[in-house]
Design an enzyme around this catalytic site. Sequence first.
Site, PDB file in Angstrom:
ATOM      1  N   SER A 110       0.854  -1.182   0.000  1.00 22.56           N
ATOM      2  CA  SER A 110       0.000   0.000   0.000  1.00 22.56           C
ATOM      3  C   SER A 110       0.898   1.243   0.000  1.00 22.56           C
ATOM      4  O   SER A 110       1.826   1.347   0.808  1.00 22.56           O
ATOM      5  CB  SER A 110      -0.871  -0.028   1.249  1.00 22.56           C
ATOM      6  OG  SER A 110      -1.604   1.149   1.301  1.00 22.56           O
ATOM      7  N   GLY A 111       0.624   2.142  -0.908  1.00 20.85           N
ATOM      8  CA  GLY A 111       1.406   3.379  -0.972  1.00 20.85           C
ATOM      9  C   GLY A 111       2.646   3.270  -1.836  1.00 20.85           C
ATOM     10  O   GLY A 111       3.446   4.204  -1.927  1.00 20.85           O
ATOM     11  N   THR A 115      -1.677   2.587  -7.853  1.00 19.03           N
ATOM     12  CA  THR A 115      -2.782   3.305  -8.489  1.00 19.03           C
ATOM     13  C   THR A 115      -2.245   4.358  -9.463  1.00 19.03           C
ATOM     14  O   THR A 115      -2.753   4.507 -10.573  1.00 19.03           O
ATOM     15  CB  THR A 115      -3.666   3.959  -7.411  1.00 19.03           C
ATOM     16  OG1 THR A 115      -4.006   2.948  -6.475  1.00 19.03           O
ATOM     17  CG2 THR A 115      -4.909   4.548  -8.002  1.00 19.03           C
ATOM     18  N   ASN A 160      -0.888   5.515   3.122  1.00 18.69           N
ATOM     19  CA  ASN A 160      -1.122   6.210   1.865  1.00 18.69           C
ATOM     20  C   ASN A 160      -2.319   7.143   2.029  1.00 18.69           C
ATOM     21  O   ASN A 160      -3.365   6.726   2.513  1.00 18.69           O
ATOM     22  CB  ASN A 160      -1.397   5.140   0.784  1.00 18.69           C
ATOM     23  CG  ASN A 160      -1.578   5.773  -0.591  1.00 18.69           C
ATOM     24  OD1 ASN A 160      -1.601   6.988  -0.726  1.00 18.69           O
ATOM     25  ND2 ASN A 160      -1.708   4.928  -1.597  1.00 18.69           N
ATOM     26  N   SER A 163      -5.239   5.768  -0.401  1.00 22.76           N
ATOM     27  CA  SER A 163      -5.102   4.313  -0.517  1.00 22.76           C
ATOM     28  C   SER A 163      -6.374   3.695  -1.116  1.00 22.76           C
ATOM     29  O   SER A 163      -7.495   4.020  -0.702  1.00 22.76           O
ATOM     30  CB  SER A 163      -4.835   3.735   0.868  1.00 22.76           C
ATOM     31  OG  SER A 163      -4.689   2.353   0.765  1.00 22.76           O
ATOM     32  N   SER A 164      -6.180   2.837  -2.093  1.00 22.44           N
ATOM     33  CA  SER A 164      -7.335   2.165  -2.683  1.00 22.44           C
ATOM     34  C   SER A 164      -7.799   1.095  -1.701  1.00 22.44           C
ATOM     35  O   SER A 164      -7.022   0.231  -1.319  1.00 22.44           O
ATOM     36  CB  SER A 164      -6.957   1.489  -3.994  1.00 22.44           C
ATOM     37  OG  SER A 164      -6.089   2.312  -4.709  1.00 22.44           O
ATOM     38  N   GLY A 390      -2.287  -3.765  -2.129  1.00 20.20           N
ATOM     39  CA  GLY A 390      -1.030  -4.472  -1.949  1.00 20.20           C
ATOM     40  C   GLY A 390      -1.001  -5.277  -0.674  1.00 20.20           C
ATOM     41  O   GLY A 390      -1.908  -5.189   0.156  1.00 20.20           O
ATOM     42  N   GLU A 392      -0.528  -6.338   2.836  1.00 21.50           N
ATOM     43  CA  GLU A 392      -0.661  -5.466   4.002  1.00 21.50           C
ATOM     44  C   GLU A 392      -0.292  -6.191   5.284  1.00 21.50           C
ATOM     45  O   GLU A 392      -0.759  -7.295   5.540  1.00 21.50           O
ATOM     46  CB  GLU A 392      -2.094  -4.936   4.112  1.00 21.50           C
ATOM     47  CG  GLU A 392      -2.347  -3.775   3.171  1.00 21.50           C
ATOM     48  CD  GLU A 392      -3.755  -3.210   3.260  1.00 21.50           C
ATOM     49  OE1 GLU A 392      -4.567  -3.747   4.020  1.00 21.50           O
ATOM     50  OE2 GLU A 392      -4.030  -2.229   2.541  1.00 21.50           O
TER      51      GLU A 392
END
Length: 1107
Positions: A110-111, A115, A160, A163-164, A390, A392
């Site tokens: 993540s981050g 994206t 993030n 973050s998605s 991603g 995590e």
Amino acid sequence: MAKMEVKTSLLDDMIGVGDMVLLEPLNEDSFINNLKKRFDHNEVYTYIGSVVISINPYRSLPIYTPEKVEEYRNRNFYELSPHIFALSDEAYRSLRDQDKDQCILITGESGAGKTEASKLVMSYVAAVCGKGAEVNQVKEQLLQSNPVLEAFGNAKTVRNDNSSRFGKYMDIEFDFKGDPLGGVISNYLLEKSRVVKQPRGERNFHIFYQILSGASEEFLCKLKLERDFSRYNYLGLDSAKVNGVDDASNFRTVRNAMQIVGFMDHETQSVFEVVAAVLKLGNIEFKPESRANGLDESKIKDKNELKEICELTGIDQSVLERAFSFRTVEAKQEKVSTTLNVAQAYYARDALAKNLYSRLFSWLVTRINESIKAQTKVRKKVMGVLDIYGFEIFEDNSFEQFIINYCNEKLQQIFIELTLKEEQEEYIREGIEWTNIEYFNNAIICDLIENNQTGILAMLDEECLRPGTVTDDTFLEKLNQVCATHQHFESRMSKCSRFLNDTSLPHSCFRIQHYAGKVMYQVEGFVDKNNDLLYRDLSQAMWKANHSLIKALFPEGNPAKINLKRPPTAGSQFKASVATLMKNLQTKNPNYIRCIKPNDKKAAHIFNDALVCHQIRYLGLLENVRVRRAGYAFRQAYEPCLERYKMLCKQTWPHWRGPARAGVEVLFDELGIPEEEFSFGRSKIFIRNPRTLFKLEDLRKQRLEDLATLIEKIYRGWKCRTRFLLMKNSQIVIASWVRRYAQQKRYQKIKSSAIIVQSYIRGWKARKLLRELKHLKRCNEAATIIAAYWHGTQARGELRRLKEEARNKHAIAVIWACWLGYKVRREYRKFFRANAGRKIYEFTLQRLMQKYFLEMKKKMPSLSPIDKNWPARPYLFLDSTHKELRRIFHLWRCKKYRDQFTDQQKLIYEEKLEASELFKDKKALYPASVGQPFQGAYLEISENPKYKKLKDAVDEKIIIAEVVNKINRANGKATSRIFLLTKNNVLLADQKNGTIKSEVPLGDVTKVSMSSQNDGFFAVHLKEGSEAATKGDFLLSSDHLIEMATKLYRTTLSQTKQKLNIEISDEFLVQFKQDKVCVKFIQGSQKNGNIPTCKRKNNRLLEVAVP
Ligand SMILES: Nc1ncnc2c1ncn2[C@@H]1O[C@H](COP(=O)(O)OP(=O)(O)O)[C@@H](O)[C@H]1O
Ligand SMILES: [Mg+2]
């Protein structure tokens, strides 16, 4: 200008190595160092073969500009430095040109930038694919789906800010030309728990904040919302505001995007109503209320919020209220209704909120798909872009993390499979022997999770479906039994108690050793979340809503379609969709983007080695490199290879005529590369060791330098030569000009000198000529003169001769005449008297005289004695006669004149004559007296009675009677006296009365003295001893001195026959009584005008000043 195609290579100007495959030596440190080096130089992309490693720069780099797009467009993958655009271009071209469906798999924490990467890929493809109004609209809709989904599906997390919180796979569909037709989006497992609760420091989904910040007052009022985050229980207050995120403007972007994507106004409105309803649900609170049966029943504390929700969503308030208080369980035609306690009510509320929101999200995806789906039925080519959450690892990892990590595990597996497969396929394709490679296959972990019998998900489902009390703990127990022996499963309670001593592992947890690391999961909530239970009463209440969207979101609430079968669990749903995805991906050509997070701080320029190292490890990037290098580290098609290295061999440089492969063979042979180092594939050369490649590169570099030197040499030579030629030409031109100029100058000098010389010569010549001419002229003149003289001489000679002749002739004639005369005279003498000549002479004389007198008669001058004219003398011999005649005439003339005078006149003239004789040229007074007639008696004595006595006393004739001034003998002053002259006496009388003062007989007057000057003074000297002389001589002054003196003289002469002595002198003596006084005349000043002044100076001198 046509774009110049420059053949470059990834190998040019590399920072570190652009492709990890070429890393030497290959180990973790060198790998990280290489990434770090590149990251520090803003090279955030690095390849592993065709895989792109992307390190999040956390700042905008100028490498995504339209110029960059153009740079990477239609270039080979290894031609330029690594870039996500290169991968996008490769994928797009192989889709368009080779008809291969593509998928772009973006993985990472993540981050890490997944994206962003997916958006970059989409924007690149949008930029390079076809253009046109229709195509552009499709592109725009595809691109604009992102902000909508991000607003509803993204949230700020600690990792993030954007973050998605859902997985997304998007298929972009193209036609045969490569123009986009549309797309299909699949979403995976939205992290819906976030709707009701957010971990510390995180936010709910962006859309809630966006509405409250960006919607107009009017719109908020419509949605029955207030612009105050703190009013809503579901909005964690921790990070309501995110730095650098403008929720209000994002809201406008979202609405705009929704419009572009094709949402109708009423749809948008409904969507926001649902969002508002979810937000407000959080504010519904419950209180316990005791029931008769002793159980607590929950009641809604404040029904206002409920009322508003119901108004907003068109739900019957009582229905909803009941649904929060009762739960109806239907089993085998039997309906059992139980009350809910407060905790259950809250659970129900949150479940409703989560479901509402997640269903809304799914609906949005479906709605977007409807808009962006391809309109035609033609065969489509597909490019899938997978941007999934991603891997995590949090402190507390729950069901969501488990699911997410499972997904990543699957993706890793497919990555390994596909990479290997591709590698293998290539070897087969190229006819190269395949050698087996050791790598970690995570299939075993996948099996641990997804195995249909013994997998953790299967266990969970089993637990959920099992009748009886089911809790998270029973689930863990089950796991402990089933998975205990699994290598990747760890728990305290596992059968063999391998982990009994591991205190880091709490009892309520299990740990899975994922490919990316160990993750500890809290079992709490697993069952519930897997069940994803929404009480039927609530779904039915929703279905009953007078709101088409909400109604559509809860189809199971329709009592007509009542389905007693349990809905599939979240886990099994996800497993199924992942499986579908995997199947889908396997049919496509994969392209990998592996995102790496350089630091945990979301900060630019920071590269945390440990963090990156961890990611590299679990992403298996080193293995990736190893797989890639298993057989041969580097491969390249023959053409570019030959193109790149052809300068290393004489045969291939500069042109190789023949197949590229043969060229490469010759080249490698020539370079003496050991045979085991390379292998010839069908279309590519395979190089076993990067060292060989670098050797080639070094040789190439060396050779390029040589070539550059050569080119430089030739160029310099050419340049110098050109310059030299130019200079030479210029020099010639300049020289010619200079020469011309010099010559011109010289010519002008010579010309002017010539002119000068010429003029001198001409002058000299002219002068010479002139001299000659002059000489000639002189000669001529001389000749002429000589001739003249000569002629003169001649002429004179002739004249003399002629004269001589004439004289001779004359002489002859005279002689002849004389002789003839003589002869005649002798002949005729006898006929003439001897004195005839005398008579002729006298006659002639007579005649001449006659003529003279006759002519004189005519020319007589006037009779005036003063006429001086006299005719000229005609003959010389009459000279004396003529003079005499003149004298006679004058005398006659004078006599004639005198004869006219009377006696009186005669007397006057006599007196005048006398005066003239006495004074002319002696006394200056004289000339003035000439014109004055002598009157004598100026005083009429006889007539004036005054003087009767005087008249009587003088009986003689008075000759002079005049007033004179008598000078006083003593002081020289004048006194008027009458002066009388008679025949015998001189008398002085008083002027006033005529009394006689003095009477002197003429015989006593001895002398008269006067000056020679222009004065009227005179002294009358008396005879010494005479009577009159007692007083002395008289000194008188008169205006008529000349007349007086003259008359005195004449009278004295006629009486005494003696001449009176008249002395004219400027200094004379007079006798005053006894004294002899000198009277001196001096030329005096003009004090008294013209009157002379007399002054007695002393007894001897009397001065008279004459003006
Ligand atoms: N290529 C990039 N250039 C600049 N910033 C980036 C880039 N990729 C990611 N970022 C930054 O990192 C943040 C997180 O990226 P994102 O793609 O949302 O991560 P992920 O989807 O992997 O969780 C972005 O909001 C952006 O600020
Ligand atoms: Mg993301």
